[in-house]
Structures are given as structure tokens and as C-alpha cells.
Design a protein around this motif. Structure first.
Motif, short mmCIF file in Angstrom:
data_model
loop_
_atom_site.label_atom_id
_atom_site.label_comp_id
_atom_site.label_asym_id
_atom_site.label_seq_id
_atom_site.Cartn_x
_atom_site.Cartn_y
_atom_site.Cartn_z
N ASP A 226 77.02 72.46 53.33
CA ASP A 226 77.19 71.81 52.03
C ASP A 226 78.53 71.09 52.08
OD1 ASP A 226 78.20 71.39 49.39
OD2 ASP A 226 76.90 72.95 48.60
N TYR A 227 78.52 69.77 51.87
CA TYR A 227 79.76 68.98 52.00
C TYR A 227 80.85 69.36 51.01
CZ TYR A 227 77.24 65.97 55.21
OH TYR A 227 76.55 65.50 56.28
N GLN A 228 80.51 69.97 49.89
CA GLN A 228 81.53 70.30 48.90
C GLN A 228 82.02 71.75 49.04
OE1 GLN A 228 80.37 69.41 44.85
NE2 GLN A 228 82.47 69.44 44.12
N PRO B 85 83.93 74.75 50.57
CA PRO B 85 85.08 74.94 51.46
C PRO B 85 84.74 75.74 52.73
CG PRO B 85 85.73 75.35 49.19
CD PRO B 85 84.23 75.19 49.19
N ARG B 86 83.90 76.75 52.61
CA ARG B 86 83.52 77.53 53.80
C ARG B 86 82.73 76.68 54.78
NH1 ARG B 86 80.67 82.84 53.06
NH2 ARG B 86 81.13 83.02 55.26
N SER B 87 81.85 75.83 54.25
CA SER B 87 81.10 74.93 55.14
C SER B 87 82.05 74.01 55.89
CB SER B 87 80.09 74.09 54.35
OG SER B 87 79.00 74.85 53.91
N ALA B 88 83.05 73.48 55.19
CA ALA B 88 84.02 72.60 55.85
C ALA B 88 84.77 73.35 56.94
CB ALA B 88 85.00 72.04 54.82
N ALA C 50 75.45 64.59 50.28
CA ALA C 50 74.40 64.63 51.31
C ALA C 50 73.65 63.31 51.35
CB ALA C 50 73.45 65.80 51.05
N GLN C 51 73.39 62.74 50.18
CA GLN C 51 72.73 61.44 50.13
C GLN C 51 73.60 60.35 50.75
OE1 GLN C 51 71.26 60.53 46.16
NE2 GLN C 51 70.64 62.66 45.89
N ALA C 52 74.90 60.44 50.53
CA ALA C 52 75.83 59.47 51.13
C ALA C 52 75.80 59.58 52.66
CB ALA C 52 77.24 59.67 50.60
N SER D 118 79.97 62.41 57.88
CA SER D 118 80.07 63.87 57.71
C SER D 118 81.52 64.33 57.88
CB SER D 118 79.18 64.60 58.72
OG SER D 118 77.82 64.40 58.39
N ASP D 119 82.18 63.83 58.90
CA ASP D 119 83.60 64.17 59.10
C ASP D 119 84.41 63.79 57.87
OD1 ASP D 119 82.93 64.97 61.68
OD2 ASP D 119 83.81 63.21 62.65
N THR D 120 84.18 62.58 57.38
CA THR D 120 84.91 62.07 56.22
C THR D 120 84.66 62.92 54.98
OG1 THR D 120 84.84 59.83 57.11
CG2 THR D 120 85.28 60.04 54.75
N LEU D 121 83.41 63.27 54.74
CA LEU D 121 83.06 64.06 53.56
C LEU D 121 83.70 65.45 53.62
CD1 LEU D 121 79.30 63.05 53.24
CD2 LEU D 121 81.20 62.29 51.79
#
Length: 185
Positions: A35-37, A39-42, A84-86, A100-103
Motif C-alpha cells: 500500500d503506497y500510503q 509506512p510499513r509497506s514503504a 495505486a491508480q497513479a 512506485s519509488d516516488t510514491l
């Protein structure tokens, strides 16, 4: 609802339909539901990128195949679905991984204006990007990822599968790297 760790295997096998870094025939195929938003996913995404660099240097480029699948948690993160759409709109223009890196790098700023700014920074066709985003032309792809995750027991992001088996140990370089090396033998 089942416990997030109760399902041990990936029920939707990796394919060329996925977003892939590496080759599907690699000794280790790592699938991340993210999930791009979140924090753990990042953190996990950045950890995987670092491990991928290390494994590539030590064992060659084809030692690890990394697959990213969308799992936006809209009930927690209101901008995750749009992000995710972006990513998918950028993918339609050949820039999935850079977006993905940017998000992940800018997950505190995922409102529409920022998404357009990121698309512009990546040199995307902005009129096309602006057409894709509000029409949700890529929503089916995202929903397929979510459904596949749910089938495999994913209830929250991030979730990892190594060679089809759920990774449930600690989210750190040492243990994740050890699990990947063990899976490669």
C-alpha cells in the motif's frame, strides 16, 4: 475473518501479468502486497530494494525476482487507492517502478496535485495521465491484485511471499535475506 498469518501459500502464482523486477525463473521469487500510503509497506519496499541490490551483487541479477501487487487499505489510508491508480497510469507509459519509488518516497503527499507533479517529473504524458486517473481505467488491475491477496489470506499490507510461501518472520534485512537464501536452495 482469518488471522493474517493463517494462510501460508500464494494462491495466485506469479506471472508475466505482474509488475516484475528480474525473471520469473529466478531461484527466489518474492511477491509483495503493498500500500503506497502505509509506512510499513514503504519500509519493507525499501528493505527489499536494498536486499535485491545485495543479492544481485553477490549472486547475479537473476537471483531474485521481485513482484509488487497492490493492496490499498482505503479504510486506513484514504489516498492509497488513488496512488495505486497513479502507479498504474504511469505503468501504461512504461514508468511503473519509477512511480512506485516516488510514491513510497513521498507517501505523506499523495493528493491529486502531487500525483500530477510526480507524473510530470517522470516525463509522463500529462494529458493521458489526467485522462486515466479520474476515469479509473486501471481499477480492475488493482482489484485483481486485492482479490488475489485476499484469496491468499492477506488482510493487511505489507504481506510477503517467498517462492509461494508466506513470510512471517521479522521485517529486517538479516532475517528476510536469510529466508530468501534458504528458499534458493
Amino acid at each position: 475473518m482469518s488471522d493474517d498469518r493463517s494462510h501460508r501459500s500464494l494462491l495466485v502464482p506469479p506471472s508475466t501479468q505482474d509488475w516484475i523486477q528480474g525473471i520469473l525463473s529466478a531461484k527466489v521469487v518474492l511477491v509483495m502486497y503493498g500500500d503506497y500510503q502505509c509506512p510499513r509497506s514503504a519500509n519493507v519496499y525499501k528493505l527489499i530494494k536494498a536486499i535485491k541490490r545485495e543479492l544481485s551483487a553477490a549472486f547475479g541479477e537473476d537471483s531474485l525476482c521481485f513482484i509488487f501487487r497492490h493492496f490499498p487499505q482505503t479504510q486506513i489510508y484514504p489516498h492509497s487507492q488513488r496512488a495505486a491508480q497513479a502507479a498504474e497510469a504511469a505503468a501504461a507509459q512504461g514508468q511503473f517502478w519509477l512511480m512506485s519509488d516516488t510514491l513510497f518516497d513521498n507517501q505523506q503527499r499523495l493528493e491529486n496535485g502531487y500525483l500530477v507533479e510526480y507524473a510530470n517529473d517522470l516525463g509522463l504524458d500529462i494529458p493521458q495521465f489526467l485522462k486515466d486517473l479520474p476515469k479509473q481505467v486501471h481499477i480492475d488491475r488493482i482489484n485483481e491484485d486485492i482479490e488475489g491477496g485476499i484469496q491468499s489470506g492477506v488482510t493487511t499490507a505489507p504481506a510477503l511471499f517467498i517462492n509461494g510461501s508466506r513470510y512471517i518472520a521479522h521485517w529486517n534485512t538479516t532475517e528476510l535475506m536469510a529466508a530468501m537464501i534458504a528458499a534458493s536452495h
